[in-house]
Design an enzyme around this catalytic site. Structure first.
Site, PDB file in Angstrom:
ATOM      1  CB  CYS A 110      -0.863   0.037   1.250  1.00 39.39           C
ATOM      2  SG  CYS A 110      -1.836  -1.463   1.478  1.00 39.39           S
ATOM      3  NE  ARG A 148       4.171   1.553  -1.557  1.00 43.33           N
ATOM      4  CZ  ARG A 148       5.250   0.825  -1.360  1.00 43.33           C
ATOM      5  NH1 ARG A 148       6.257   0.910  -2.177  1.00 43.33           N
ATOM      6  NH2 ARG A 148       5.339   0.002  -0.338  1.00 43.33           N
ATOM      7  CD1 TRP A 154      -1.665  -5.560  -2.610  1.00 46.08           C
ATOM      8  CD2 TRP A 154      -2.366  -4.796  -4.587  1.00 46.08           C
ATOM      9  NE1 TRP A 154      -1.594  -6.595  -3.504  1.00 46.08           N
ATOM     10  CE2 TRP A 154      -2.010  -6.158  -4.717  1.00 46.08           C
ATOM     11  CE3 TRP A 154      -2.833  -4.108  -5.705  1.00 46.08           C
ATOM     12  CZ2 TRP A 154      -2.115  -6.838  -5.927  1.00 46.08           C
ATOM     13  CZ3 TRP A 154      -2.922  -4.799  -6.903  1.00 46.08           C
ATOM     14  CH2 TRP A 154      -2.571  -6.135  -7.001  1.00 46.08           C
ATOM     15  CG  ASN A 165       2.933  -0.896   2.955  1.00 46.19           C
ATOM     16  OD1 ASN A 165       2.371  -1.888   2.501  1.00 46.19           O
ATOM     17  ND2 ASN A 165       4.132  -0.527   2.573  1.00 46.19           N
ATOM     18  N   GLY A 166       1.751  -3.271   5.137  1.00 45.83           N
ATOM     19  CA  GLY A 166       2.421  -4.459   5.670  1.00 45.83           C
ATOM     20  C   GLY A 166       1.390  -5.470   6.100  1.00 45.83           C
ATOM     21  CD  GLU A 216       7.895 -17.566 -16.547  1.00 48.53           C
ATOM     22  OE1 GLU A 216       7.027 -18.068 -17.280  1.00 48.53           O
ATOM     23  OE2 GLU A 216       7.865 -16.370 -16.200  1.00 48.53           O
ATOM     24  CE  LYS A 258       8.666 -13.313 -17.999  1.00 51.11           C
ATOM     25  NZ  LYS A 258       7.586 -13.892 -17.390  1.00 51.11           N
ATOM     26  CD  GLU A 298       6.463 -12.144 -21.286  1.00 46.12           C
ATOM     27  OE1 GLU A 298       5.280 -11.846 -21.514  1.00 46.12           O
ATOM     28  OE2 GLU A 298       6.815 -12.676 -20.219  1.00 46.12           O
ATOM     29  CG  HIS A 346      12.694 -37.727 -30.167  1.00 47.71           C
ATOM     30  ND1 HIS A 346      12.827 -39.013 -30.606  1.00 47.71           N
ATOM     31  CD2 HIS A 346      13.084 -37.738 -28.864  1.00 47.71           C
ATOM     32  CE1 HIS A 346      13.262 -39.782 -29.620  1.00 47.71           C
ATOM     33  NE2 HIS A 346      13.426 -39.026 -28.547  1.00 47.71           N
ATOM     34  CE  LYS A 371       1.330  -7.545 -14.781  1.00 49.69           C
ATOM     35  NZ  LYS A 371       2.490  -8.476 -14.879  1.00 49.69           N
TER      36      LYS A 371
HETATM   37  O1  M6R Z   1      -2.926 -12.547 -14.911  1.00 51.97           O
HETATM   38  P1  M6R Z   1      -2.573 -13.948 -15.257  1.00 51.97           P
HETATM   39  O2  M6R Z   1      -1.536 -14.526 -14.349  1.00 51.97           O
HETATM   40  O3  M6R Z   1      -3.776 -14.850 -15.349  1.00 51.97           O
HETATM   41  O4  M6R Z   1      -1.931 -13.859 -16.698  1.00 51.97           O
HETATM   42  C1  M6R Z   1      -1.564 -15.005 -17.384  1.00 51.97           C
HETATM   43  C2  M6R Z   1      -0.674 -14.678 -18.542  1.00 51.97           C
HETATM   44  O5  M6R Z   1      -1.322 -13.807 -19.428  1.00 51.97           O
HETATM   45  C3  M6R Z   1       0.641 -14.023 -18.079  1.00 51.97           C
HETATM   46  O6  M6R Z   1       1.345 -14.855 -17.200  1.00 51.97           O
HETATM   47  C4  M6R Z   1       1.537 -13.725 -19.285  1.00 51.97           C
HETATM   48  O7  M6R Z   1       1.980 -14.922 -19.849  1.00 51.97           O
HETATM   49  C5  M6R Z   1       2.692 -12.817 -18.877  1.00 51.97           C
HETATM   50  N1  M6R Z   1       2.886 -11.829 -19.872  1.00 51.97           N
HETATM   51  C6  M6R Z   1       3.986 -13.547 -18.730  1.00 51.97           C
HETATM   52  O8  M6R Z   1       5.037 -12.699 -18.412  1.00 51.97           O
END
Ligand code: M6R
Length: 612
Positions: free
Chosen positions: A2, A27, A75, A101-102, A485, A489, A492, A508, A607
């Protein structure tokens, strides 16, 4: 996470507080509130939603006159976003107001004791217990009451406190949550972060853990928990306003990577309790008795993107520690594949935003079939959090960068806790194993910190691959999960084509793509598979690959076959992904940075994916 701002001095407090809170909205932004001393009493206003709503109802602060006040943007962690749960919280008489906050980890037993003493709680927050405790200990000496209360609480806090009978003072305290104190010609300020006060001063005092500050219009003092005065030197902030929002980091992604140790502490520590020297896991939010947990026969994990990758790790961890069968599905597939869900199944949906359309649809589909759904969610009060039968929150705080880092790490931590809980109730984990897992879990934040410290080394390596066309990630078992993952990263945010492969599967077909100089990132953290992965490294080396290995310190054999090695500190084999992901995140970040990409807002992405 927060945001807190407070001001005392010659100016009107409310407009300064609103202005500061606006710079802290990153925040938290589900509700906001202010308390201002108006010359006679403390007036409090709260509003649900973005800060704009509070600004509107107070006419930019005009309707709350006074030169001493505190404010908060929330938050939600304990208690959904609502007017009642918004800060400031007060004692019943309204003579003490505070923002926090905490997380107060022992608020449940404290609340019970206060209720027995006749105190009436009006919110579901952990914070409110502080207002009542202050009331209980208050004998006209704020400092004495504050230190008495803080000696009793466990957890983290940054606090701003007003006492109606000390109208010329703001009290502040902190432990494990950020809080700075600023001073200028007109008065003194407190804030969770520098951007909130940069417009008013560049002279700040950094509060240490377990210190109390007393702010007056023209002076400042700091005290220890023993009420001893502490001498403090001011520091001068030289950031520009944009850098300040990111706390001096170049990007939110980097800042969020650095928040991972804290995130793991916040997600784990309230649930990993010490019961008279013995560790135990208490996940109250599960709303399931040990008997009900024991009756679960199969787990289905459903999610998208990185959350799905966390689920793939979760499968290895849950199956390994609790010997319970786990299936992992992409939500977009699950919802249309008519999955076989037997009685006794538990569906776990994982989502940072809690709003991902496919994950939400998977949740609804499971519930419609009479299957219990547990959400692992970061955004409090989001659709998934509300609609799931139970919700285990990952306390990562707001994540701004599109590429998830800290929320992913928190998801892993939440899955570890669940696996340990299931392992315990199913009688799979012995006391010794459980203790060793708990110890490893507690060490993760410091170990992540150590790995983050290697950023310059990783940046130098990343700079050699700015022009790469393809980069492959390989690993076996749980290392395959982290390869997925690591590869996501990279692609993307850097727009370099990348694929993750189970190391044994490469030959394969995909191995035909390996050419002279192709970078292959090989993750190898499972001792029983070291040799197997070395064989796969040798296979790609024979086709000209350049190999970066991510492995444990003990696996020195890998040096002979790799070109570059990142060593991870020792942890429990089921928890290695929390460490292996750090160099992979740093690598992706520095490749993207070197290529001039918009790291925080990569092209074509959002996002939160709220459409199918
Ligand atoms: O909000 P969510 O965790 O449900 O989102 C899922 C994916 O859209 C999200 O993890 C996406 O793959 C990110 N851009 C990865 O960095």
């Amino acid at each position: 996470m927060c945001g807190i701002v407070g001001y005392i001095g010659k100016e009107q407090a409310a407009p300064i507080i609103l202005d500061g809170l606006a710079r802290l909205e990153y925040r938290g932004y589900d509700s906001a509130g202010m308390a201002v001393y108006d010359g006679e009493k403390i007036c409090t206003r709260k509003a649900i939603g973005r800060l704009k709503v509070l600004e509107n109802i107070t006419r930019g602060g005009e309707s709350m006159p006074g030169t001493c006040g505190i404010g908060h943007t929330r938050w939600a962690t304990h208690g959904a976003p609502s007017q009642r749960n918004a800060h400031p919280h007060t004692n019943e008489a309204g003579t003490i107001a505070l923002v926090h906050n905490g997380i107060i980890e022992n608020y449940i037993p404290l609340k019970k004791k206060m209720e027995e003493k006749g105190y009436r709680f009006v919110s579901e927050t952990d914070t409110e217990v502080l207002a009542h405790l202050l009331d209980y200990y208050y004998r006209q000496d704020p400092l004495e009451a504050i230190t008495k209360v803080l000696h009793r609480v466990e957890g983290s806090y940054a606090l701003g406190i007003l006492f109606a009978d000390h109208p010329g003072e703001i009290y502040a305290a902190r432990k494990d949550s950020p809080l700075i104190v600023g001073q200028n010609d007109t008065g003194c300020l407190i804030a969770s972060d520098v951007p909130a006060i940069l417009k008013y001063t560049r002279t700040v005092y950094y509060m240490e853990n377990q210190e109390v500050a007393v702010l007056r219009g023209d002076s400042l003092s700091f005290y220890s928990m023993d009420e001893e005065e502490v001498a403090k030197e001011p520091a001068t902030i030289d950031w520009d306003a944009d850098a300040a929002e990111k706390a001096g980091y170049e990007h939110f992604m980097l800042k969020e990577m650095y928040e991972q140790p804290r995130t793991i502490v916040d997600t784990v520590s309230p649930r990993l309790r010490d019961n008279g020297g013995e560790k135990d896991i208490t996940i109250e939010e599960l709303n399931m008795t040990d008997e009900e947990l024991k009756a679960v026969r199969k787990i289905h994990i459903v999610a998208c993107g990185s959350a799905y990758h966390a689920g793939v790790t979760g499968k290895y961890v849950l199956e390994g520690l609790a010997r319970i069968p786990v299936e992992v599905d992409l939500a977009s597939e699950y919802r249309y594949r008519n999955p076989l869900l037997e009685e006794g199944s538990l569906v776990i949906v994982i989502s940072q935003s809690g709003e991902t359309a496919d994950t939400l649809a998977a949740l609804r589909e499971s519930k419609a079939r009479g299957i219990r759904v547990l959400g692992i969610v970061n955004v409090v009060g989001s659709s998934i959090a509300r609609e799931a039968d139970a919700c285990l929150y990952t306390w990562a705080g707001p994540e701004i960068a599109v590429a998830t880092t800290k929320a992913y790490s928190a998801q892993l931590a939440a899955l570890y806790l669940l696996a340990m809980k299931f392992g315990r109730v199913r009688g799979v984990l012995t006391d010794t194993e459980f203790r060793s897992l708990s110890d490893s879990l507690k060490c993760l934040p410091d170990q992540i910190e150590l790995l983050l410290g290697q950023k310059q080394k990783i940046q130098r390596f990343a700079n050699r691959y700015l022009g790469a066309r393809d980069i492959f990630f390989i690993g076996r078992g749980i290392d395959y999960a982290i390869s997925l993952e690591g590869s996501l990263k990279l692609k993307e945010i850097s727009y370099i084509h990348s694929e993750a492969y189970a190391a044994g599967e490469l030959k394969h077909g995909t191995i035909s793509l390996i050419e002279d100089g192709t970078l292959v990132v090989a993750v190898s953290t499972q001792p029983e598979l070291y040799q197997k992965t070395i064989s796969n490294i040798v296979e790609v080396k024979a086709r000209g690959a350049f190999v970066m290995a991510v492995t444990n310190e003990e696996n020195k054999a890998v040096e002979k076959v790799s070109d570059y090695v990142v060593y991870l500190p020792g942890t429990h084999p089921r928890f290695t992904n929390s460490l292996a992901i750090i160099p992979l995140q740093l690598f992706a970040y520095y490749v993207a940075l070197g290529r001039g990409c918009d790291v925080d807002k990569p092209r074509n992405l959002a996002k939160s994916v709220t459409v199918e």
